[in-house]
Design an enzyme around this catalytic site. Sequence first.
Site, mmCIF file in Angstrom:
data_model
loop_
_atom_site.group_PDB
_atom_site.id
_atom_site.type_symbol
_atom_site.label_atom_id
_atom_site.label_comp_id
_atom_site.label_asym_id
_atom_site.label_seq_id
_atom_site.Cartn_x
_atom_site.Cartn_y
_atom_site.Cartn_z
ATOM 1 N N THR A 147 1.007 -1.228 0.120
ATOM 2 C CA THR A 147 -0.025 -0.083 0.071
ATOM 3 C C THR A 147 0.900 1.321 -0.031
ATOM 4 O O THR A 147 1.813 1.140 0.757
ATOM 5 C CB THR A 147 -1.007 -0.047 1.230
ATOM 6 O OG1 THR A 147 -1.927 -1.265 1.281
ATOM 7 C CG2 THR A 147 -1.982 1.264 1.178
ATOM 8 N N CYS A 412 -24.780 -4.629 24.989
ATOM 9 C CA CYS A 412 -24.566 -4.684 26.676
ATOM 10 C C CYS A 412 -24.979 -3.261 27.019
ATOM 11 O O CYS A 412 -24.620 -2.787 28.161
ATOM 12 C CB CYS A 412 -22.962 -4.679 26.741
ATOM 13 S SG CYS A 412 -22.447 -6.744 26.313
ATOM 14 N N HIS A 415 -22.928 -0.055 29.528
ATOM 15 C CA HIS A 415 -21.357 -0.980 30.112
ATOM 16 C C HIS A 415 -20.782 -1.259 28.734
ATOM 17 O O HIS A 415 -19.496 -1.479 28.891
ATOM 18 C CB HIS A 415 -21.824 -2.219 30.973
ATOM 19 C CG HIS A 415 -22.308 -1.755 32.291
ATOM 20 N ND1 HIS A 415 -21.739 -0.706 33.101
ATOM 21 C CD2 HIS A 415 -23.139 -2.503 33.196
ATOM 22 C CE1 HIS A 415 -22.513 -0.493 34.355
ATOM 23 N NE2 HIS A 415 -23.465 -1.570 34.245
ATOM 24 N N GLY A 416 -21.190 -1.630 27.715
ATOM 25 C CA GLY A 416 -20.607 -1.864 26.535
ATOM 26 C C GLY A 416 -19.976 -0.842 25.884
ATOM 27 O O GLY A 416 -18.990 -0.914 25.062
ATOM 28 N N GLU A 437 -5.417 -5.230 3.077
ATOM 29 C CA GLU A 437 -5.423 -6.066 1.897
ATOM 30 C C GLU A 437 -6.362 -6.100 0.965
ATOM 31 O O GLU A 437 -6.747 -7.403 0.487
ATOM 32 C CB GLU A 437 -5.139 -7.514 2.464
ATOM 33 C CG GLU A 437 -4.027 -7.735 3.332
ATOM 34 C CD GLU A 437 -2.604 -7.479 2.680
ATOM 35 O OE1 GLU A 437 -2.404 -7.338 1.502
ATOM 36 O OE2 GLU A 437 -1.853 -6.561 3.543
#
Length: 700
Positions: A147, A412, A415-416, A437
């Site tokens: 790249t 969640c 809390h997530g 890629e």
Amino acid sequence: MYCPKAYENEKKNEDLEFERSQSTFSVSELNFILNNNDHNIINIKNEIKKFIDNDEIISKPQEIHFLSREEQYKRALYVSSKLIEIKKRFGEIGRDQYYQSLFEEIPFVINDIVFACAFKSLASDEQMNRLYSKFENYQYFGSYSQTEIGHGSNVQGIETTCTFIKETGEFELNSPNLTSTKFWIGGLGKLATHTIVFAQLLIPSSIDGKLKNYGPHPFILQVRSLDDHSPLPGVTVGDIGPKLGFNSIDNGFLRLDHVRIPRENMLSRFFRVNEQGEYEKPKHPKLIYAGMVGVRSSMIENSFVSLSRAVTIAIRYSTIRKQFKSNRLDKQEKKIIEYSNQMNRIIPYLAQTFAYFFTGKRFSIEFDQMMKAVKHNQDTTLLSELHANSSGLKSLMTQSTSDGIESCRLSCGGHGYSQFSGLPYLWSNYVHMSSAEGESNLLPQQTTKYLLTILRKVLSGGGGSSDTTTADDDNKPIGKSVKYINDEFQSSFENINQFIQEKGLNSIIHPDSLLQLFKHRSFILIKSIAESIQEQMSNGNKDIPQIWSDLNVEINHCSKAHCQLYVIQSFYDQILLLSSNSSSCSSSITTVLIQLLQTYSIWIINSNLVDFLQDQYVELSQIDFLKKSLINFYKLLRPNLVPLVDSFDLCNTTLGSALGSYNGDVYSTLYKWASTQPFNKNSLPLGFNETIKPLINSKL
């Protein structure tokens, strides 16, 4: 199954223990299947998990969130250094299991996976014998420089040049302008001593001396001194800076100022430039990208690893978290996993996790078969099909894995959003896979282009099939993964009911019926694009690139449909294989795997109704039945959700989550990690006395 003494001594969450008691299958038996029915792999995994849990630094993944970039990288180097002991004890299997058991990514993974895949695919036997052991034993560290800052997915457009100097028999690598700077190169920023550079191969003509461009080719280049690790003359190299995630990996940039390398540094398994400056071309043009396909194979196989972590955290937390009572007489609030919208957020991705495990296994085998055929016999028969499938599968599986991790995070709740859930870190470390890629919005075009080639072959009467695939030779039979195109073209079934009746199936939700729906859908989408192109050309539009550009959305969707079929076919084939051997797989496991297959298939149908309804192959009443069936499958799977994620056998250190630990001690762990974090060591924050205290004491 791994269960350290530390887990045994912890208080067990009653809700999780109840969930485990409801299992309809043997968790250890399913775990055995997920480890390729190999006790040795399981034993090695358990030893590695024990090693990780006993390490004072590695066993505290939550501390990563408080480290600076430099401290994160220092920690990652420490974790990398421990790999030496693992490899000495367990070899390459141990190395791979170590990577899969860690919470964080570490720099050595670039050398061991990305670089190694490319080098082993592209290097000649002589180059392998001369160099590979140096990278394998960490005397050298490799990276993969393709790249550029100005070119990513358009590999043909890269600007770095490599000119053959006939007088000295050398190559000269050069970055002619700013946009030719190699960029985003994993492991190059600080660690790599060598890199595989993709550059435009320029060779002077023997007639007039003018340079002829032979396109991008790979070259092995040393970038840093083996004495003091400083950049070599003509090499400018460094780290690209902070990223959304993956910050324990040193993605780098590289500029080259007329750097000379020996002619032998061209990776020459499939092509070479001889001493006279004559180019010996590969048998198949796509062999140049064999290394890239190898890296994609690894990405396809490892999508399961990240998604399995996310669904484990989400499912365990959802069985512990309780919100609202169904009625006033209830003594306890309801587990949030009991709500259908919560099931819908998580269960399809649990099903996808298993589907991706078996898909990765199949594709890895196919890639190994292809490389073996190419290396031993220069047989490129399998290459076109594999390259096309790698493009579409990489796009589909990395993007949908990112989506799955995010869906689990959202499931969640508040809390997530905390790093202590383990999910934001998991997502930010994984999401780059959609671009790495090959950008996932562009790769599908390669898949659809191949599918149109197969359709054209079928329409011209060349649809004979085998377990191999066509390359550029029209006389070769079409491949296994695209055989359905010929089957659908030849089929006399006007709708799914005729198929069900002919096959003697009991319902549209039978796996054979669902598989047939996906075959027909993919065929119709391929045919539709072919007809759109033909219609444009019939109307006088001969600008094929513009027609293709106008159809990009449909083209990407067509690739997605084909690859979803590939995934479902892979999953179903493995279930049939397991069920045929009752000694290695009990009926209770095949039952739950079939339920997961049906859930995944119907969920995709529900998300793509227009595709399945467009030619009346399916009736509206059947679609309504499928929609209702999805909720029923959620309920069927409900007792097995925790046992299913337990079968992944992920230790707490791997998850790095207060919400997803094996024993379910969510709230005390969350509070402990929050209250003991470094930011809480002092009651006054830095700068308070200089900025805030004067305001409090002032008389504004």
